[in-house]
Design a protein around this motif. Structure first.
Motif, PDB file in Angstrom:
ATOM      1  N   UNK A  39      -4.693   3.482  -3.742  1.00 21.45           N
ATOM      2  CA  UNK A  39      -3.936   2.533  -4.713  1.00 21.45           C
ATOM      3  C   UNK A  39      -4.435   2.564  -6.013  1.00 21.45           C
ATOM      4  N   UNK A  40      -3.332   2.409  -6.987  1.00 18.94           N
ATOM      5  CA  UNK A  40      -3.932   2.664  -8.551  1.00 18.94           C
ATOM      6  C   UNK A  40      -3.266   1.192  -8.803  1.00 18.94           C
ATOM      7  N   UNK A  67      -0.274   4.584  -3.977  1.00 13.97           N
ATOM      8  CA  UNK A  67       0.397   3.419  -3.951  1.00 13.97           C
ATOM      9  C   UNK A  67       0.310   2.674  -5.413  1.00 13.97           C
ATOM     10  N   UNK A  68       1.303   2.347  -6.194  1.00 16.13           N
ATOM     11  CA  UNK A  68       1.194   1.923  -7.435  1.00 16.13           C
ATOM     12  C   UNK A  68       1.414   0.327  -7.374  1.00 16.13           C
ATOM     13  N   UNK A  69       0.198  -0.312  -7.882  1.00 13.82           N
ATOM     14  CA  UNK A  69       0.320  -1.840  -7.717  1.00 13.82           C
ATOM     15  C   UNK A  69       0.585  -2.425  -9.163  1.00 13.82           C
ATOM     16  N   UNK A  70       1.326  -3.270  -9.225  1.00 18.86           N
ATOM     17  CA  UNK A  70       1.837  -3.916 -10.592  1.00 18.86           C
ATOM     18  C   UNK A  70       2.169  -5.442  -9.998  1.00 18.86           C
ATOM     19  N   UNK A  71       1.204  -6.409 -10.891  1.00 16.05           N
ATOM     20  CA  UNK A  71       1.534  -7.801 -10.626  1.00 16.05           C
ATOM     21  C   UNK A  71       2.430  -8.310 -11.745  1.00 16.05           C
ATOM     22  N   UNK A 121      -2.257 -14.808 -10.492  1.00 15.83           N
ATOM     23  CA  UNK A 121      -3.519 -14.403 -10.781  1.00 15.83           C
ATOM     24  C   UNK A 121      -3.478 -13.110 -10.187  1.00 15.83           C
ATOM     25  N   UNK A 122      -3.570 -11.991 -11.492  1.00 13.61           N
ATOM     26  CA  UNK A 122      -3.953 -10.688 -10.817  1.00 13.61           C
ATOM     27  C   UNK A 122      -5.053 -10.445 -10.041  1.00 13.61           C
ATOM     28  N   UNK A 123      -6.123 -11.279 -10.036  1.00 11.69           N
ATOM     29  CA  UNK A 123      -7.276 -10.793  -9.388  1.00 11.69           C
ATOM     30  C   UNK A 123      -7.008 -11.027  -7.898  1.00 11.69           C
ATOM     31  N   UNK A 124      -6.323 -12.123  -7.628  1.00 15.36           N
ATOM     32  CA  UNK A 124      -6.169 -12.554  -6.225  1.00 15.36           C
ATOM     33  C   UNK A 124      -4.823 -11.873  -5.637  1.00 15.36           C
ATOM     34  N   UNK A 125      -3.987 -11.403  -6.287  1.00 16.99           N
ATOM     35  CA  UNK A 125      -2.766 -10.695  -5.978  1.00 16.99           C
ATOM     36  C   UNK A 125      -3.205  -9.260  -5.463  1.00 16.99           C
ATOM     37  N   UNK A 126      -3.960  -8.789  -6.585  1.00 14.85           N
ATOM     38  CA  UNK A 126      -4.523  -7.271  -6.154  1.00 14.85           C
ATOM     39  C   UNK A 126      -5.429  -7.184  -4.929  1.00 14.85           C
ATOM     40  N   UNK A 129      -3.548  -7.767  -1.670  1.00 19.44           N
ATOM     41  CA  UNK A 129      -2.412  -6.657  -1.289  1.00 19.44           C
ATOM     42  C   UNK A 129      -3.566  -5.583  -0.881  1.00 19.44           C
ATOM     43  N   UNK A 130      -4.545  -5.310  -1.620  1.00 19.56           N
ATOM     44  CA  UNK A 130      -5.453  -4.021  -1.164  1.00 19.56           C
ATOM     45  C   UNK A 130      -6.060  -4.538   0.205  1.00 19.56           C
TER      46      UNK A 130
END
Length: 179
Positions: A39-40, A67-71, A121-126, A129-130
């Protein structure tokens, strides 16, 4: 000496017998059969671009899926009509951004998939997901915020590295650019 709960086999070499500890993976059979995945995290910034390039050059192996992660960012404030328009524009821009990184993977002959994470919140979303995806590794960039901004905004990379259940590589853009 044998640690509690470990199993041993004897390895014989010449006249000497050495106990060998066995480690059994705690992954389920479905996880073991799963396609290897890296994941990136991206956000369109120069730091994310550098981390993405670094991941492709140093972590991704043949057969891996990137896997490309974008919030997605949250729409600004406004009336109901403005909110819907902003939401549609954000969805379009998000798809274009993920498409840009998928094209890079395609050009290199790599499998990829884009994952849009709901705004928040990107911290929690990422991290969430991970932890669901369970990749071989997560790669994300570091913006190098100063101490005050870090204290006020919080560091996404620091939070994710502390809460993700997979190995996390934080790529510092200033270090990569110097090489």
């Amino acid at each position: 000496f044998r640690p509690k709960g470990s199993e041993t086999n004897n390895y014989t070499s010449g006249a000497m017998t050495t106990p060998v500890l066995e480690h059994r993976a705690s992954k389920s059979s479905s996880q073991l059969l799963k396609e290897p995945e890296v994941c990136v995290c991206v956000d369109g910034s120069d730091c994310a671009d550098i981390a993405f390039g670094w991941a492709l050059g140093n972590v991704v192996r043949e057969g891996d899926t990137v896997t490309i992660l974008y919030v997605q960012p949250q729409p600004g404030f406004g009336g109901k009509h403005a909110y819907k328009e902003q939401k549609a524009e954000i969805a379009k821009e998000s798809a274009e951004l993920i498409g840009k990184y998928q094209q890079i993977c395609d050009a290199r002959g790599l499998k990829s998939k884009g994952t849009l994470l709901e705004e928040g919140d990107p911290r929690e979303r990422i991290t969430d997901a991970v932890n669901d995806i369970e990749p071989r590794m997560l790669v994300l960039g570091s913006r190098g915020l100063g101490a005050i901004k870090k204290m006020l905004l919080g560091s996404v990379s620091k939070y994710v590295s502390e809460h993700a259940k997979c190995p996390v590589m934080i790529v510092k853009s200033e270090h990569v650019q110097q090489q």
